[in-house]
Design a protein around this motif. Structure first.
Motif, PDB file in Angstrom:
ATOM      1  N   PHE A 127       0.845  -1.044  -0.036  1.00  0.00           N
ATOM      2  CA  PHE A 127      -0.095  -0.088  -0.097  1.00  0.00           C
ATOM      3  C   PHE A 127       1.062   1.010   0.153  1.00  0.00           C
ATOM      4  O   PHE A 127       1.518   1.389   0.981  1.00  0.00           O
ATOM      5  N   ASP A 128       1.016   1.694  -0.972  1.00  0.00           N
ATOM      6  CA  ASP A 128       1.974   2.792  -1.524  1.00  0.00           C
ATOM      7  C   ASP A 128       1.524   4.283  -0.671  1.00  0.00           C
ATOM      8  O   ASP A 128       2.287   4.920  -0.183  1.00  0.00           O
ATOM      9  N   GLN A 129       0.228   4.408  -0.658  1.00  0.00           N
ATOM     10  CA  GLN A 129      -0.204   5.776  -0.267  1.00  0.00           C
ATOM     11  C   GLN A 129      -2.006   5.335  -0.035  1.00  0.00           C
ATOM     12  O   GLN A 129      -2.719   4.817  -0.606  1.00  0.00           O
ATOM     13  N   VAL A 130      -2.129   5.755   1.365  1.00  0.00           N
ATOM     14  CA  VAL A 130      -3.557   5.787   1.799  1.00  0.00           C
ATOM     15  C   VAL A 130      -3.971   7.104   2.350  1.00  0.00           C
ATOM     16  O   VAL A 130      -2.921   7.880   2.588  1.00  0.00           O
ATOM     17  N   LEU A 131      -5.121   7.429   2.441  1.00  0.00           N
ATOM     18  CA  LEU A 131      -5.724   8.799   3.142  1.00  0.00           C
ATOM     19  C   LEU A 131      -5.412   8.986   4.524  1.00  0.00           C
ATOM     20  O   LEU A 131      -4.709   9.915   4.939  1.00  0.00           O
ATOM     21  N   ARG A 138      -9.323  -0.079   6.322  1.00  0.00           N
ATOM     22  CA  ARG A 138     -10.499  -0.496   5.347  1.00  0.00           C
ATOM     23  C   ARG A 138      -9.575  -1.089   4.126  1.00  0.00           C
ATOM     24  O   ARG A 138     -10.384  -2.294   3.597  1.00  0.00           O
ATOM     25  N   LEU A 139      -8.777  -0.826   3.468  1.00  0.00           N
ATOM     26  CA  LEU A 139      -8.174  -1.195   2.380  1.00  0.00           C
ATOM     27  C   LEU A 139      -7.494  -2.662   2.838  1.00  0.00           C
ATOM     28  O   LEU A 139      -7.617  -3.866   2.261  1.00  0.00           O
ATOM     29  N   ALA A 142      -9.982  -5.423   3.423  1.00  0.00           N
ATOM     30  CA  ALA A 142     -10.412  -5.930   2.231  1.00  0.00           C
ATOM     31  C   ALA A 142      -9.531  -6.811   1.671  1.00  0.00           C
ATOM     32  O   ALA A 142      -9.749  -7.904   1.047  1.00  0.00           O
ATOM     33  N   VAL A 143      -8.210  -6.544   1.523  1.00  0.00           N
ATOM     34  CA  VAL A 143      -7.152  -7.573   1.011  1.00  0.00           C
ATOM     35  C   VAL A 143      -7.123  -8.844   1.820  1.00  0.00           C
ATOM     36  O   VAL A 143      -7.013  -9.907   1.345  1.00  0.00           O
TER      37      VAL A 143
ATOM     38  N   GLN B 123      -5.111   7.544  -3.273  1.00  0.00           N
ATOM     39  CA  GLN B 123      -4.402   6.105  -2.578  1.00  0.00           C
ATOM     40  C   GLN B 123      -4.103   5.345  -3.728  1.00  0.00           C
ATOM     41  O   GLN B 123      -4.576   5.053  -4.604  1.00  0.00           O
ATOM     42  N   VAL B 143      -9.919  -4.475  -3.181  1.00  0.00           N
ATOM     43  CA  VAL B 143      -9.484  -2.869  -2.959  1.00  0.00           C
ATOM     44  C   VAL B 143     -10.268  -1.802  -3.597  1.00  0.00           C
ATOM     45  O   VAL B 143     -10.717  -0.895  -3.097  1.00  0.00           O
ATOM     46  N   ALA B 146     -13.243  -1.288  -1.689  1.00  0.00           N
ATOM     47  CA  ALA B 146     -12.898  -0.651  -0.486  1.00  0.00           C
ATOM     48  C   ALA B 146     -12.552   0.969  -0.958  1.00  0.00           C
ATOM     49  O   ALA B 146     -12.820   1.645   0.018  1.00  0.00           O
ATOM     50  N   MET B 147     -12.169   1.097  -2.060  1.00  0.00           N
ATOM     51  CA  MET B 147     -11.934   2.414  -2.595  1.00  0.00           C
ATOM     52  C   MET B 147     -13.474   3.217  -2.998  1.00  0.00           C
ATOM     53  O   MET B 147     -13.279   4.168  -3.419  1.00  0.00           O
TER      54      MET B 147
END
Lengths: 345, 345
Positions: A127-131, A138-139, A142-143, B123, B143, B146-147
């Protein structure tokens, strides 16, 4: 197994960590009900760390325990042994919590990305960037769910400065001392639960027998309620404990109506009444006779900012946090440690 | 907008691609019902490509259209313009399909990792390793959901050799020529649907009015059924079309019982009876008067290996593929192109 292969676990106290060093925390993500059924490959955590190292482009200087609760207290030690890196005597929970945003790293503003998930099939997602930490949860959830509700998580990557500023120090030692106290009591033929309470600063909340387990694995979590009928001094009362991977709120219902015994972030711990062995949410079954203990949370989890993330309302319970007296680590560090004159780790 | 800013889209025919070059395919992932409601930021596809470039450690030499259907035919051109890279006159579907494993790259054995997803909030998730194309679909779908059920996908990263071996050549030109044929017919006052059939090699399957739309956005897809009551020559019959983002199977029910009109991988295309404008699964509503066309799929989608992934049984329908005559591209390339003596692109 790693020890038998000649690998060693090196534990560093938190204040040995250089501020300009860097490393990452590891833990297992998913439902513990699934975690105990799926056989791990054995190097998932170290593989997750390697994936994250590859992404940030440098080696970790240390491994951090992502959550000191349950199996998550041991797996980081295995990863550290495989990596040949020290593991730090600290963690960001001083217990277990079910969601990623619920730790002192995230509460303290450590960046929730990049991070990595790795499963037993070798599948790896970075996960390179999340909010924000909630989006990370959440992400990643899901994975993890798509991976079969069990994965190794390397999160967060953090500097020594961030680690020292936000971690709860000494929780690995505390866990070791709790274990030693229980073993010692068994050898001496005294009550292991009394010994545990002395080291942890906790208190007995309820004594009872499980009469109902309502537990589903849903949305990547084990959720539900366990109900106990009181024994001995609690005869005639019932105790209900709410579950989301961990035990979150304990209520007692008796002649005097309903009473909240303890709430998150304080620890609600279920132990076998005879052996003192912990009974996790995945091990609940009808007929088990248990002592329910309340152990005070670490001070860092009781700030206003922390309670917004780990207090009862964060889990959807319309309750104020009702703190038990003391803080995790206090009794052990202030009393037991002085008494024994023992050096740590 | 990109064109107004002076950017240009450069289209390369497939046989101009050097075997030792490399690039990646891009497309939008998610439910089209959501895609039309969420405002894109405008550079998500190019950002997904940049994330993947960063991971493989080199620049792409070209952009490939991940799926020529719907909005996915235009967005890669925008990404190519932003990137200053050529876009290739080819794609791996010659239509749209709802799942990642359903394209000639995956069917042809191109590696399904690494790949990247990027959303409108910035993201970014990089999938470093997955088991197979089905796992890629499962993890990426989780993903994307979830996005918020809409994300830009850069998948797969592939060499020129792989691209030339597996892609369906000329599908961007074909789409442009279909559009031109419709515009030309409208200007001349002749039936645009006739013009489209001439270029595409398709045939009319049904003429009717929508009397029922049963469509839900579930598991990251728009799924359901649309039912039409026949008009004119189809008066007295009904047509049902099954939906999973795309139209998958069309049945006609009339006096003679039930008949399969067409099945995936052949294209089932719904057009406004007057204008010839396409009506996607996200635009269906009661009362629309439509012509349903069947257009033969590209030959690469009709092999035994391909039908296992994109035939009716792959979508859970207990039906054999009932091919329409011809192959996508044939009529246009063999007849129309020769007739016009036109050079492409």
């Amino acid at each position: 197994m790693e020890l038998r292969q000649g690998r060693r676990v090196i534990v560093w106290p938190l204040d040995l960590v250089a501020e300009d060093s860097a490393g990452c925390a590891v833990s297992g993500m998913g439902a513990p009900t699934v975690g105990i059924e799926k056989l791990p490959r054995g190097d998932e955590m170290w593989a997750a760390v390697r994936a994250l190292q590859g992404y940030v482009g440098r080696q970790a200087d240390y491994i951090v325990i992502g959550e000191i609760g349950g199996g998550n207290s041991i797996a980081p030690l295995v990863a550290a042994a495989q990596a040949g890196l020290p593991v730090i005597d600290a963690d960001p929970m001083g217990r277990a919590f079910p969601e990623l945003q619920m730790d002192t790293f995230m509460i303290g503003g450590v960046k929730p990305y990049p991070f990595a998930l790795h499963d037993a099939h070798g599948q790896t997602v970075v996960f390179d960037q999340v909010l924000d930490p909630f989006s990370a949860e959440r992400l990643a959830r899901a994975v993890t769910t798509a991976m079969g509700a069990s994965a190794a998580l390397a999160l967060p990557w953090l500097t020594g400065e961030e680690l020292r500023r936000t971690a709860i120090s000494g929780t690995l030692s505390l866990a070791l001392h709790m274990g030693r106290a229980i073993r010692h009591a068994r050898r001496e033929g005294v009550d292991p639960i009394d010994a545990l309470l002395r080291v942890s600063g906790g208190k007995r909340l309820f004594h009872g027998k499980i009469v109902d387990v309502d537990r589903r694995t849903t949305g990547g979590f084990a959720r539900g309620t366990v109900t106990l009928a009181g024994l001995d001094e609690d005869e005639g009362s019932e105790c209900r404990v709410a579950i989301q991977n961990e035990f979150l709120v304990a209520w007692k219902e008796g002649k005097g109506g309903e009473e909240v015994l303890a709430t998150t972030p304080d620890l609600i711990t279920l132990l076998d009444e005879e052996t003192g062995d912990p009974v996790g949410t995945e091990m609940l079954r009808y007929g088990l006779r248990l002592q329910i203990l309340g152990i005070p949370a670490a001070a860092q989890l009781k700030t206003r900012e922390a309670l917004e993330v780990v207090g009862p309302r964060a889990f959807g319970y319309d309750l104020d946090f009702k703190p038990l007296s003391g803080n995790l680590g206090d009794p052990f560090f202030l009393a037991e440690r002085k008494k024994s004159g023992e050096d740590l780790p």
